[in-house]
Scaffold this active site. Sequence first.
Site, PDB file in Angstrom:
ATOM      1  N   HIS A   1      -3.577   7.299   1.729  1.00 48.90           N
ATOM      2  CA  HIS A   1      -3.751   5.752   1.317  1.00 48.90           C
ATOM      3  C   HIS A   1      -5.552   5.501   2.060  1.00 48.90           C
ATOM      4  O   HIS A   1      -5.660   5.618   3.226  1.00 48.90           O
ATOM      5  CB  HIS A   1      -2.993   4.825   2.090  1.00 48.90           C
ATOM      6  CG  HIS A   1      -3.316   3.452   1.780  1.00 48.90           C
ATOM      7  ND1 HIS A   1      -3.904   2.866   0.776  1.00 48.90           N
ATOM      8  CD2 HIS A   1      -3.268   2.544   2.842  1.00 48.90           C
ATOM      9  CE1 HIS A   1      -4.076   1.563   0.826  1.00 48.90           C
ATOM     10  NE2 HIS A   1      -3.674   1.365   2.342  1.00 48.90           N
TER      11      HIS A   1
ATOM     12  N   ASN B   1     -10.060  -0.506  -0.334  1.00 49.13           N
ATOM     13  CA  ASN B   1      -8.546  -0.348  -0.246  1.00 49.13           C
ATOM     14  C   ASN B   1      -7.836  -0.966  -1.519  1.00 49.13           C
ATOM     15  O   ASN B   1      -8.224  -2.282  -1.619  1.00 49.13           O
ATOM     16  CB  ASN B   1      -8.192  -0.972   1.295  1.00 49.13           C
ATOM     17  CG  ASN B   1      -6.664  -0.957   1.187  1.00 49.13           C
ATOM     18  OD1 ASN B   1      -5.991  -0.632   0.501  1.00 49.13           O
ATOM     19  ND2 ASN B   1      -6.315  -1.140   2.483  1.00 49.13           N
TER      20      ASN B   1
ATOM     21  N   CYS C   1       0.793  -1.047   0.135  1.00 46.81           N
ATOM     22  CA  CYS C   1       0.025  -0.077  -0.016  1.00 46.81           C
ATOM     23  C   CYS C   1       0.817   1.208  -0.063  1.00 46.81           C
ATOM     24  O   CYS C   1       0.346   2.176  -0.328  1.00 46.81           O
ATOM     25  CB  CYS C   1      -1.027  -0.096   1.127  1.00 46.81           C
ATOM     26  SG  CYS C   1      -2.040  -1.555   1.520  1.00 46.81           S
TER      27      CYS C   1
END
Length: 328
Positions: free
Chosen positions: A255, A285, A122
């Site tokens: 993020h 996500n 990520c």
Amino acid sequence: MTLYARIAGTGSYLPEQRLDNDAMVARLAALNIETSDEWIFTRSGISARHFAAENELTSDLAVKAAQAALASAGVNADELDLIILATSTPDHLGGFPSTACVVQDKLGAHNQCAAFDVQAVCAGFMYALATADAFIRTGTYKKVMVIGAETFSRILDFKDRTTSVLFGDGAGAVILEASSEPGILSTALHADGSQRAILCVPGRSTQGGIAGSAFMTMDGPAVFKLAVKVLEQVAREALEKAHLEPEQIDWLVPHQANIRIMESTARKMGLGMEKVIVTVHEHGNTSAASIPLALDCGVRSGQIQRGHRLLLEGVGGGFAWGAVVVKY
């Protein structure tokens, strides 16, 4: 002359298949896994996510985002000096050939520009952006495409409701150009391999098979605790390098993992949520794709304007994390 890396264009792509929480609840119910829209949303802020079609590869998503970024910047694929692609879900087992090379071919970039993948989960887009910035600042390259692209739906265990409802697929891209005007103002990257077990895919390739699980596993509480700690630290570090205070930031582009993590980071930085670009409700996500997706959404919605100061930050498996301060 001092060189800077300036964002010349942005682009993004989401697969056509959109699953809202009700669709996910039905999918899990077929596996005798109980959950609900309320359970998902209250814990994550996620209402929907997109999944790639069976015949869609990570490179296909990346190419769509790349084409949009090229059009935004007014740049042809053959003008690129370098393609960096951040992904944890490459097209090929073992990660080679690199998905960046596949994207180069599918884009029709026939000038044989350099191309490689970056793996920091990520935080991958932060690592890729910092790498591209270094290449441009040293004068090595003038035009660099940075992409974050993922097909995380391929590594989700749908019998595990704590992870399967959180992730989605997508891609985002930016074109960086050498400029005499400030663009990327600072970068800060960190990692702590001792924390690798709390978010990982533990399986290994062995003689044509898989030893262990090929599904992602996550210790949610441990990840949450670590994320809120290191995101504030790395954000302040990047701001200090850029000689800026948090209140001088126009937009936080974090993020998009969990709305509670994003709210916590903003609160610790003294920023109201009205200064945070939020897409987690619609995208889930998307790992390395989440920051460039959110950035492009902010640009195309008109929220992010030229001259705005942006703070980009992300944390992911490894454990790896980073922040980048940008004058857009």
